[in-house]
Design a protein around this motif. Structure first.
Motif, mmCIF file in Angstrom:
data_model
loop_
_atom_site.group_PDB
_atom_site.id
_atom_site.type_symbol
_atom_site.label_atom_id
_atom_site.label_comp_id
_atom_site.label_asym_id
_atom_site.label_seq_id
_atom_site.Cartn_x
_atom_site.Cartn_y
_atom_site.Cartn_z
ATOM 1 N N GLY A 129 -15.098 -5.473 0.577
ATOM 2 C CA GLY A 129 -15.999 -6.457 0.949
ATOM 3 C C GLY A 129 -16.215 -7.730 -0.157
ATOM 4 N N THR A 130 -15.474 -7.383 -1.192
ATOM 5 C CA THR A 130 -15.492 -8.491 -2.375
ATOM 6 C C THR A 130 -14.408 -9.623 -2.059
ATOM 7 O OG1 THR A 130 -14.355 -7.542 -4.016
ATOM 8 C CG2 THR A 130 -16.602 -6.920 -3.715
ATOM 9 N N GLU A 131 -14.337 -10.652 -2.917
ATOM 10 C CA GLU A 131 -13.341 -11.519 -3.116
ATOM 11 C C GLU A 131 -11.908 -10.627 -3.657
ATOM 12 O OE1 GLU A 131 -13.399 -14.461 -6.353
ATOM 13 O OE2 GLU A 131 -14.992 -13.331 -6.896
ATOM 14 N N PHE A 132 -11.953 -9.532 -4.047
ATOM 15 C CA PHE A 132 -10.766 -8.811 -4.574
ATOM 16 C C PHE A 132 -10.497 -7.743 -3.835
ATOM 17 C CE2 PHE A 132 -13.401 -10.194 -8.507
ATOM 18 C CZ PHE A 132 -12.335 -11.084 -8.818
ATOM 19 N N SER A 133 -11.124 -7.674 -2.590
ATOM 20 C CA SER A 133 -10.741 -6.396 -1.528
ATOM 21 C C SER A 133 -9.309 -6.346 -1.020
ATOM 22 C CB SER A 133 -11.730 -6.670 -0.184
ATOM 23 O OG SER A 133 -11.373 -7.958 0.282
ATOM 24 N N LYS A 134 -8.539 -7.724 -1.398
ATOM 25 C CA LYS A 134 -7.086 -7.575 -0.915
ATOM 26 C C LYS A 134 -6.341 -6.671 -2.025
ATOM 27 C CE LYS A 134 -5.988 -11.814 -3.065
ATOM 28 N NZ LYS A 134 -5.561 -13.207 -2.776
ATOM 29 N N PHE A 135 -6.840 -6.593 -3.130
ATOM 30 C CA PHE A 135 -6.238 -5.662 -4.253
ATOM 31 C C PHE A 135 -6.536 -4.253 -3.751
ATOM 32 C CE2 PHE A 135 -6.329 -9.609 -6.358
ATOM 33 C CZ PHE A 135 -5.271 -9.718 -7.129
ATOM 34 N N LEU A 136 -7.580 -4.016 -3.021
ATOM 35 C CA LEU A 136 -7.702 -2.281 -2.800
ATOM 36 C C LEU A 136 -6.722 -2.356 -1.545
ATOM 37 C CD1 LEU A 136 -9.490 0.219 -2.446
ATOM 38 C CD2 LEU A 136 -11.235 -1.155 -0.910
ATOM 39 N N ASP A 137 -6.686 -3.154 -0.832
ATOM 40 C CA ASP A 137 -5.714 -3.189 0.430
ATOM 41 C C ASP A 137 -4.359 -2.893 -0.027
ATOM 42 O OD1 ASP A 137 -7.713 -3.468 2.201
ATOM 43 O OD2 ASP A 137 -7.513 -5.438 2.472
ATOM 44 N N LEU A 138 -3.835 -3.653 -1.207
ATOM 45 C CA LEU A 138 -2.635 -3.535 -1.886
ATOM 46 C C LEU A 138 -2.647 -2.113 -2.504
ATOM 47 C CD1 LEU A 138 -0.031 -4.996 -2.746
ATOM 48 C CD2 LEU A 138 -1.216 -5.301 -4.909
ATOM 49 N N LEU A 139 -3.566 -1.529 -2.982
ATOM 50 C CA LEU A 139 -3.383 -0.197 -3.819
ATOM 51 C C LEU A 139 -3.102 0.971 -2.422
ATOM 52 C CD1 LEU A 139 -3.485 1.684 -6.049
ATOM 53 C CD2 LEU A 139 -5.752 1.607 -6.051
ATOM 54 N N ARG A 140 -4.124 0.612 -1.360
ATOM 55 C CA ARG A 140 -3.660 1.616 -0.185
ATOM 56 C C ARG A 140 -2.288 1.215 0.397
ATOM 57 N NH1 ARG A 140 -9.592 -0.311 2.378
ATOM 58 N NH2 ARG A 140 -10.905 1.358 1.518
ATOM 59 N N LEU A 141 -1.733 0.305 0.415
ATOM 60 C CA LEU A 141 -0.319 0.152 0.826
ATOM 61 C C LEU A 141 0.478 1.061 -0.067
ATOM 62 C CD1 LEU A 141 1.657 -1.509 2.731
ATOM 63 C CD2 LEU A 141 1.588 -3.200 1.121
ATOM 64 N N PHE A 142 0.410 0.753 -1.278
ATOM 65 C CA PHE A 142 1.233 1.339 -2.209
ATOM 66 C C PHE A 142 1.285 2.991 -2.093
ATOM 67 C CE2 PHE A 142 2.402 -2.472 -3.990
ATOM 68 C CZ PHE A 142 3.407 -2.288 -4.712
ATOM 69 N N ALA A 143 -0.137 3.332 -1.554
ATOM 70 C CA ALA A 143 -0.224 4.768 -1.509
ATOM 71 C C ALA A 143 0.277 5.443 -0.233
ATOM 72 C CB ALA A 143 -1.705 5.084 -1.604
ATOM 73 N N HIS A 144 0.524 4.412 0.909
ATOM 74 C CA HIS A 144 0.965 5.057 2.252
ATOM 75 C C HIS A 144 1.832 4.097 2.868
ATOM 76 C CE1 HIS A 144 -3.470 6.395 1.937
ATOM 77 N NE2 HIS A 144 -2.696 7.392 1.449
ATOM 78 N N GLY A 145 2.055 2.827 2.498
ATOM 79 C CA GLY A 145 3.092 2.151 3.087
ATOM 80 C C GLY A 145 4.181 1.843 2.705
ATOM 81 N N THR A 146 5.050 0.696 3.194
ATOM 82 C CA THR A 146 6.173 0.582 3.001
ATOM 83 C C THR A 146 6.553 -0.747 2.718
ATOM 84 O OG1 THR A 146 6.823 0.309 5.517
ATOM 85 C CG2 THR A 146 6.949 2.676 4.595
ATOM 86 N N TRP A 147 7.916 -1.307 2.385
ATOM 87 C CA TRP A 147 8.192 -2.552 2.127
ATOM 88 C C TRP A 147 7.942 -3.542 3.556
ATOM 89 C CZ3 TRP A 147 8.529 -6.381 -0.935
ATOM 90 C CH2 TRP A 147 9.235 -7.649 -0.476
ATOM 91 N N ASN A 148 8.379 -2.845 4.547
ATOM 92 C CA ASN A 148 8.192 -3.483 5.855
ATOM 93 C C ASN A 148 6.806 -3.751 6.179
ATOM 94 O OD1 ASN A 148 10.758 -4.063 6.473
ATOM 95 N ND2 ASN A 148 10.857 -2.207 8.022
ATOM 96 N N ASP A 149 5.955 -2.954 5.954
ATOM 97 C CA ASP A 149 4.259 -2.860 6.013
ATOM 98 C C ASP A 149 4.079 -4.209 5.089
ATOM 99 O OD1 ASP A 149 4.286 -0.675 7.794
ATOM 100 O OD2 ASP A 149 3.964 0.911 6.128
ATOM 101 N N TYR A 150 4.255 -4.156 4.149
ATOM 102 C CA TYR A 150 3.905 -5.118 2.965
ATOM 103 C C TYR A 150 4.185 -6.501 3.825
ATOM 104 C CZ TYR A 150 3.158 -8.766 -0.651
ATOM 105 O OH TYR A 150 3.211 -9.985 -1.256
#
Length: 245
Positions: free
Chosen positions: A57-78
């Motif tokens: 919910g802050t201006e830095f929330s996209k970095f939280l989303d990025l960390l979640r992506l590295f935990a569960h996602g893939t290059w295509n997801d990015y």
């Protein structure tokens, strides 16, 4: 075991650093450092630290989303969500592609080159094989065999990734189903063993009866042979003829 031990050490190191971080910007820098770290491939424990979750919910929330992506996602997801995420450093791109290989290895032990090239944005086989050897196998996250004839990578080992939300429940259900199937198989095997034991007893009984009948027949034949050798009617006297008369 070595890679798991190193993972645990790095995870604890970053967890402590995040817990001690002061301010959102310091937390963001640690997220960037962790996602670019050449030997860190698990992020769920870092994600659970309160300082990390406070970015929501802050201006830095996209970095939280990025960390979640590295935990569960893939290059295509990015690539599909790049406009909503921070840009990546080359080390982060490499890391995400390595994680993509681990995700693919979860679902299949034979990975076609065409699939890997498409998922990793690799243009030719030589580049793909160099990536698998230098960035995946040498780092210890996967072990396997490159099959140039069949154009595939045969996975023999792959490090596990962080569990996705809901994945644990699915794994528990899968194990429960396996246990049920195993119990049913064990019951079937026990029934077959019992049937085999019963048939063995019947076979032994039948064999014994057959042997007894055989002995009886042999005994009867011997008696008949003994009787047949005796002269019929005992000794018989024949009259003597006087040829001189």
């Amino acid at each position: 075991m070595e890679i798991e031990q190193r993972q645990a050490e790095f995870i604890q190191q970053f967890v402590k650093e995040v817990e001690n971080a002061r301010g959102a910007e310091a937390v963001v820098k640690l997220i960037v450092t962790a996602t670019a770290h050449s030997s860190l491939f698990a992020f769920s424990e870092i994600l659970s630290v309160p300082n990390i979750l406070e970015l929501q919910g802050t201006e830095f929330s996209k970095f939280l989303d990025l960390l979640r992506l590295f935990a569960h996602g893939t290059w295509n997801d990015y690539k599909s969500n790049a406009v909503h995420l921070p840009s990546l450093e080359p080390e982060q791109v490499l890391k995400l592609k390595q994680l993509t290989v681990l995700t693919l290895a979860e679902t299949a032990k034979v990975l076609p080159y065409d699939l890997l090239m498409q998922q990793l944005d690799v243009s030719n086989v030589r580049e793909l094989e160099d990536f698998l050897i230098n960035e995946c196998m040498y780092s210890g996250i996967v072990k396997g065999k490159l099959d140039q004839w069949r154009r595939c990578f045969e996975v023999q080992f792959a490090a596990g990734r962080d569990l996705r939300p809901g994945q644990l429940d699915n794994m528990i259900q899968t194990v429960a189903n396996w246990l049920t199937t195993s119990d049913n198989m064990l019951l079937t095997i026990q029934e077959k063993i019992k049937w085999a034991d019963t048939m063995s007893e019947l076979n032994q009984k039948h064999t014994k009866e057959l042997e007894e009948k055989t002995e009886e027949m042999k005994s009867s034949i011997k008696k008949l042979q003994t009787v047949s050798r005796k002269p019929y009617g005992g000794t018989r006297n024949f009259p003597i003829l006087n040829l001189e008369e």
